[in-house]
Each structure stands twice: as C-alpha cells, then as structure tokens.
Design a protein around this motif. Sequence first.
Motif, PDB file in Angstrom:
ATOM      1  N   GLU A   1       4.504  -0.032 -30.707  1.00  0.00           N
ATOM      2  CA  GLU A   1       3.575   0.565 -29.757  1.00  0.00           C
ATOM      3  C   GLU A   1       2.195   0.691 -30.393  1.00  0.00           C
ATOM      4  OE1 GLU A   1       4.634   4.566 -28.770  1.00  0.00           O
ATOM      5  OE2 GLU A   1       5.442   4.972 -30.758  1.00  0.00           O
ATOM      6  N   VAL A   2       1.175   0.751 -29.549  1.00  0.00           N
ATOM      7  CA  VAL A   2      -0.203   0.777 -30.035  1.00  0.00           C
ATOM      8  C   VAL A   2      -0.575   2.176 -30.510  1.00  0.00           C
ATOM      9  CG1 VAL A   2      -2.630   0.514 -29.371  1.00  0.00           C
ATOM     10  CG2 VAL A   2      -0.924  -1.122 -28.560  1.00  0.00           C
TER      11      VAL A   2
ATOM     12  N   HIS B   1      -9.569   7.019 -19.977  1.00  0.00           N
ATOM     13  CA  HIS B   1      -8.898   5.718 -19.949  1.00  0.00           C
ATOM     14  C   HIS B   1      -8.813   5.164 -21.364  1.00  0.00           C
ATOM     15  CE1 HIS B   1      -7.660   1.738 -18.753  1.00  0.00           C
ATOM     16  NE2 HIS B   1      -8.699   1.211 -19.383  1.00  0.00           N
ATOM     17  N   LEU B   2      -7.584   4.958 -21.843  1.00  0.00           N
ATOM     18  CA  LEU B   2      -7.369   4.388 -23.164  1.00  0.00           C
ATOM     19  C   LEU B   2      -7.371   2.870 -23.055  1.00  0.00           C
ATOM     20  CD1 LEU B   2      -4.539   6.823 -24.274  1.00  0.00           C
ATOM     21  CD2 LEU B   2      -6.941   6.882 -24.984  1.00  0.00           C
ATOM     22  N   THR B   3      -8.049   2.221 -23.989  1.00  0.00           N
ATOM     23  CA  THR B   3      -8.284   0.780 -23.889  1.00  0.00           C
ATOM     24  C   THR B   3      -7.079  -0.055 -24.298  1.00  0.00           C
ATOM     25  OG1 THR B   3      -9.178   0.663 -26.138  1.00  0.00           O
ATOM     26  CG2 THR B   3     -10.735   1.125 -24.349  1.00  0.00           C
ATOM     27  N   GLY B   4      -6.143   0.542 -25.032  1.00  0.00           N
ATOM     28  CA  GLY B   4      -5.010  -0.244 -25.515  1.00  0.00           C
ATOM     29  C   GLY B   4      -5.271  -0.936 -26.834  1.00  0.00           C
ATOM     30  N   ARG B   5      -6.434  -0.714 -27.403  1.00  0.00           N
ATOM     31  CA  ARG B   5      -6.714  -1.237 -28.747  1.00  0.00           C
ATOM     32  C   ARG B   5      -6.884  -0.066 -29.713  1.00  0.00           C
ATOM     33  NH1 ARG B   5     -11.995  -0.858 -30.373  1.00  0.00           N
ATOM     34  NH2 ARG B   5     -13.553  -0.338 -28.778  1.00  0.00           N
ATOM     35  N   THR B   6      -6.717  -0.362 -30.984  1.00  0.00           N
ATOM     36  CA  THR B   6      -6.790   0.688 -32.002  1.00  0.00           C
ATOM     37  C   THR B   6      -8.219   0.868 -32.504  1.00  0.00           C
ATOM     38  OG1 THR B   6      -4.534   0.165 -32.734  1.00  0.00           O
ATOM     39  CG2 THR B   6      -5.913   1.446 -34.241  1.00  0.00           C
TER      40      THR B   6
ATOM     41  N   ASP C   1      -3.614   4.400 -30.721  1.00  0.00           N
ATOM     42  CA  ASP C   1      -4.925   4.373 -30.077  1.00  0.00           C
ATOM     43  C   ASP C   1      -6.048   4.731 -31.042  1.00  0.00           C
ATOM     44  OD1 ASP C   1      -4.157   3.867 -27.195  1.00  0.00           O
ATOM     45  OD2 ASP C   1      -2.951   5.647 -27.612  1.00  0.00           O
TER      46      ASP C   1
END
Length: 328
Positions: free
Chosen positions: A165-166, A40-45, A168
């Motif tokens: 776009e983010v 699961h990718l958090t959506g933050r860098t 990751d």
Amino acid sequence: MKQPDESAAAASFSFDDTPLARELADLSARRRALESADVHLTGRTRVLTVSNQKGGVGKTTTTVNVAAALASVGAKVLVIDLDPQGNASTALGVPHTADIPSVYDVLIDEFPLADIVQVSPESPNLLCAPSTIHLAGAEIELVSQVAREHRLKTALDEYLANLDEVIDFVLIDCPPSLGLLTINAFTAAGELLIPIQCEYYALEGLSQLLGTVRMIQKHLNPGLTLSTIVLTMYDGRTRLAQQVAEEVREHFAKEVLDTVIPRSVRVSEAPSFGQTVIAYDGQSAGAIAYREAAVEIIRRDGQPAAVKNAAGQSVAEQHVESKIEGGA
C-alpha cells in the motif's frame, strides 16, 4: 441623587463580547470548518524533512503533530526519527530502548527499514522508525561508510518499493545540527519543512540552513525544494510575535503556511503521556492549528522553491543574510 440604572448597565455588558468568548467562538468555527474540509490524497508518496539547526523551535513537536493530523484525515504516514534524543518516538508512543532495532541499524548495519518500523498505538495509519541512543554515535561512524550521504535514501526507496500500500507522507525529524544525519535526511527527501519560532533571532541560522540546502541541491539531491515554513510558538498578544510573522511572510510569501501554531499548554503536556496533541486533546487550540496545517500541506501538494538569482540565491535568502550581517 439619581442612581444609575443597573438594568441598563447590565444590558450594555455581554459575556458574548469578551476576549474569551470571541476566542471560543473562533475555535468552534474552525472546528466546524475542519469537519467539512475536503482533502484529496494524490496516491503518491511525499517525503518531507523537518529541519532547523536552531534548537527549541518546535521541530519534533511539528513533525509528530502534523503526522498525527495527516493520519487523522486518512493519510498513511511514516515518521523517521533521526534525532538521537528520540523525542519523536516518545511522542508517538513507540518503544525505543537501546536493545530495540532502530534507524541506527538501518544507517550503519544496513538493516531493511521494514524490520524496524513500528505502528504507533495512536493510529494504524501512523508508523514510526524509532531512534535510540546508539544514533548519537552514528555521525562519527558514517564518516567511513560507503555512500554515507545516501544511506537513508537507499533504505527508504527499497522500503517504499516493496510495500503493498502507498505511504502518503514520510516525515523525517532531524537533530538540531547540519551533520551527516541531517544531510541523509535532505538527500532522501523531496521537500523541506522549516519550523520558525515567532521570537527574536527567528531568522538567525536560517541563512546557513538555506546555504546547506543549495549545496545538497547542487551535489546530492537536485529535486529538493523548500516547500513549507511553519510559524510556531505564536503569541498573538505580543507585538514581537506579530512582527516576526510579518517579516517571515514578507520574504517567504509562497512557502509560509497561513496557519500559525500558537503557544499551547496542551501541546507541551501531550508528550509526557506518550501522545501527540491530536490524541491527547484533539479539540484544543494547538490540535486545531496542527490539523489546519495538515490540511494546508495536503492541498499545497509541494510548493516550488523560491526563484533564484544568478548567484543561486533567492531574494529571501539575500534578505536573511543582509539582516544577519547587519546585526538586525
């Protein structure tokens, strides 16, 4: 004289019980586990600097293969090649001849990072800010620059802020030194990833590196944490490799990944084809190990730094220093 029963002897031997068969069965099981792994990718860098001033420990190899493994599970990844040798750029198949805009132009001439970033032919999710030979002179040229320690951070923050776009993960590949290029990487990052070779003197120089990290935390980047240690070049057939792994795990228990990276011919061959081992032979033992390491890194989501004592040292750092001073 009665002859031995050949059929009974044959029945007692099974190819399924040989070391090679057990290794193949283990690889098959790990492949299946990776195929069903839920990430699961958090959506933050997350920005990780890959550093160890000791040469030959697998910094660049770890950077590019972890990056490719992260991209293979859907993460958007940027690799910043801060090593003048440009090996990360080569492994990602990105051109980095002297006439191509590179990280040098970002640090010295304040080029926008977006102007130099290239897409790796390996994956649309894998980006690279290449290094060129010009970067070799950047250490000297940075000395007279304004805000010399923050130049990479400023450029990276601006780049990330203007994206649609983010990203990751940002992985920064450092040179084998603790000069201004590495300090720029430490200042720009939130996490530190240290590859440690499973051989004698693995801890040599680690005390100096951790001392530099403490200075960076105090003066330039309080948010920098040692989140990840990767054991590389592991040969389970030797007692020495096992002892080094046990030693590192004992004193950096929270930071060391469960996955170890084995010595692998495929990992060594891949860069000569301008590829990571993930693209070159994604089913090899080395590729599977890097894919497992990537899954671990995603799931850990950045471990906190080791607990410090009153003098600002962790128990592990004290142990490293005592081992080195004692000549162990």
